[in-house]
Design a protein around this motif. Structure first.
Motif, PDB file in Angstrom:
ATOM      1  N   VAL A   1      53.279  42.499  36.653  1.00  0.00           N
ATOM      2  CA  VAL A   1      52.786  41.138  36.804  1.00  0.00           C
ATOM      3  C   VAL A   1      51.316  41.132  37.217  1.00  0.00           C
ATOM      4  CG1 VAL A   1      52.997  39.039  38.207  1.00  0.00           C
ATOM      5  CG2 VAL A   1      55.052  40.222  37.392  1.00  0.00           C
ATOM      6  N   TYR A   2      50.992  42.004  38.167  1.00  0.00           N
ATOM      7  CA  TYR A   2      49.652  42.032  38.750  1.00  0.00           C
ATOM      8  C   TYR A   2      49.346  43.468  39.170  1.00  0.00           C
ATOM      9  CZ  TYR A   2      45.922  41.016  42.160  1.00  0.00           C
ATOM     10  OH  TYR A   2      44.735  41.002  42.861  1.00  0.00           O
ATOM     11  N   PRO A   3      48.714  44.270  38.312  1.00  0.00           N
ATOM     12  CA  PRO A   3      48.499  45.691  38.593  1.00  0.00           C
ATOM     13  C   PRO A   3      47.793  45.974  39.909  1.00  0.00           C
ATOM     14  CG  PRO A   3      47.997  45.212  36.297  1.00  0.00           C
ATOM     15  CD  PRO A   3      48.231  43.892  36.968  1.00  0.00           C
TER      16      PRO A   3
ATOM     17  N   LEU B   1      43.347  38.793  49.516  1.00  0.00           N
ATOM     18  CA  LEU B   1      42.875  38.917  48.132  1.00  0.00           C
ATOM     19  C   LEU B   1      44.031  39.265  47.199  1.00  0.00           C
ATOM     20  CD1 LEU B   1      39.522  40.857  48.691  1.00  0.00           C
ATOM     21  CD2 LEU B   1      39.928  38.381  48.651  1.00  0.00           C
ATOM     22  N   LEU B   2      44.920  40.140  47.644  1.00  0.00           N
ATOM     23  CA  LEU B   2      46.067  40.515  46.809  1.00  0.00           C
ATOM     24  C   LEU B   2      47.041  39.351  46.653  1.00  0.00           C
ATOM     25  CD1 LEU B   2      46.770  44.144  48.103  1.00  0.00           C
ATOM     26  CD2 LEU B   2      45.383  43.410  46.150  1.00  0.00           C
ATOM     27  N   ILE B   3      47.258  38.606  47.726  1.00  0.00           N
ATOM     28  CA  ILE B   3      48.156  37.451  47.659  1.00  0.00           C
ATOM     29  C   ILE B   3      47.583  36.383  46.727  1.00  0.00           C
ATOM     30  CG2 ILE B   3      49.081  35.540  49.029  1.00  0.00           C
ATOM     31  CD1 ILE B   3      49.422  37.603  51.320  1.00  0.00           C
ATOM     32  N   ASP B   4      46.264  36.199  46.759  1.00  0.00           N
ATOM     33  CA  ASP B   4      45.613  35.263  45.828  1.00  0.00           C
ATOM     34  C   ASP B   4      45.777  35.743  44.385  1.00  0.00           C
ATOM     35  OD1 ASP B   4      44.830  33.606  47.863  1.00  0.00           O
ATOM     36  OD2 ASP B   4      42.749  34.316  47.917  1.00  0.00           O
ATOM     37  N   GLY B   5      45.701  37.052  44.181  1.00  0.00           N
ATOM     38  CA  GLY B   5      45.884  37.596  42.832  1.00  0.00           C
ATOM     39  C   GLY B   5      47.274  37.319  42.287  1.00  0.00           C
TER      40      GLY B   5
END
Length: 326
Positions: free
Chosen positions: A91-93, A120-124
């Motif tokens: 989904v999100y590498p 930043l990862l949660i926003d991604g």
């Protein structure tokens, strides 16, 4: 008749909204700390929303492996899942950012880096249509095997498991001349029992929860990688909830995720002691072999810095934070 319709229209806004049941899959078996904590959170959510929001969990991998779960989420059969970073890579590498082998030296580094990069990862994930309620630590993974892992040469003889779809782990092992065996998490215990694999990377608490410890006698006492996951729910599945109920659920699940982080560190310390008491041998590299292990670590790090599937900007920021700490 007109009077009756008018009364019904006036009363409609006062009626409670239809209850929403969110179906969530997880590989965590029933009875584990994760399930106990999340079920407690689900009860609190149901109470605080007066029954308008319910969470129904499907534990122990009954909904299949990560790929099956993601497929069921896409078609609406499930609304969310607790997935590892490797499971969410499709989904999100970039969610695998902390999975780089030999990245962290201790928990203090983990905490400092995560304070900066978790948002930043949660926003991604949000950009990919998944709402995360915080990253949950599983702990440091160590190589665990039925056979001794005292030096690099013995490691290279082992049949090592790598998570299905985890390109970073696959690349790391190939860098040091190992061809790992990719398997979904649900097949690892069977793989150990049939000798398809003889070595895994796991945290102590994970090895016990998944019963892998029954096939383990030796542990290389060097942190290999940092394990973590997150509970995600498809954004579209939350649209039926009122803004107030969404905020209530978000607050409760984030609090319980933070609680899991604290509990998991204690649980890993206790699980390590339990494995020691069962005769599992934790060993550091043999005297004189430290240089070989360090060369191995540097070789993996150099390749992954140059060749990986992650956002170079995120990777650079990660290493800048680590350099500042060190």
């Amino acid at each position: 008749m007109l009077r009756v319709l008018l009364i019904l229209l006036l009363l409609t806004p006062l009626l409670p909204s239809q209850a929403a049941t969110l179906k969530i899959a997880t590989l965590a078996p029933d009875g584990t700390r994760w399930m106990e904590t999340m079920r407690a959170g689900a009860r609190e959510i149901e109470e605080r929303t007066e029954g308008r929001v319910k969470l129904r969990f499907y534990p122990g991998g009954v909904m299949g492996n990560d790929n099956s779960v993601l497929r069921k989420i896409r078609v609406g059969q499930l609304h969310g899942a607790a997935l590892t970073a490797g499971g969410l890579a499709a989904v999100y590498p970039d969610i695998q950012l902390y999975s780089l082998p030999f990245l962290f030296r201790n928990s203090a580094e983990v905490d400092a880096v995560r304070a900066v990069l978790d948002p930043l990862l949660i926003d991604g994930l949000q950009r990919q249509g998944f709402v995360s309620y915080g990253i949950s630590e599983s702990g440091f993974a160590f190589l665990m095997s039925e056979y001794p892992l005292d030096d690099v040469a013995s490691l290279q003889q082992r049949k090592i498991w790598t998570p299905e779809g985890d390109a970073i782990s696959l690349q790391a092992f190939q860098t040091i001349g190992i061809s790992p065996v990719p398997l979904p998490l649900t097949d690892v215990l069977t793989g150990l029992q049939t000798s398809l694999i003889d070595t895994v990377a796991s945290s102590p608490v994970g090895a016990i929860a998944l019963q892998w410890h029954t096939r383990i006698r030796h542990v290389a006492d060097i942190p290999l990688t940092y394990l973590y996951g997150t509970l995600v729910i498809r954004d579209a599945a939350l649209e039926k909830l009122s803004p107030e109920d969404r905020e209530t659920m978000q607050h409760i699940l984030r609090e319980h995720t933070l609680q899991l982080n604290r509990q998991n560190r204690d649980d890993n310390r206790q699980a390590r002691q339990a494995m020691l008491q069962q005769g599992v041998r934790f060993s550091t590299p043999l005297a004189g072999d430290d240089e070989s292990w360090q060369q191995l670590i540097e070789r993996v790090e150099q390749r992954l810095r140059k060749e990986n599937h992650l956002d170079p900007g995120l990777v650079d920021r990660l290493y800048r934070e680590l350099d500042r700490l060190r």
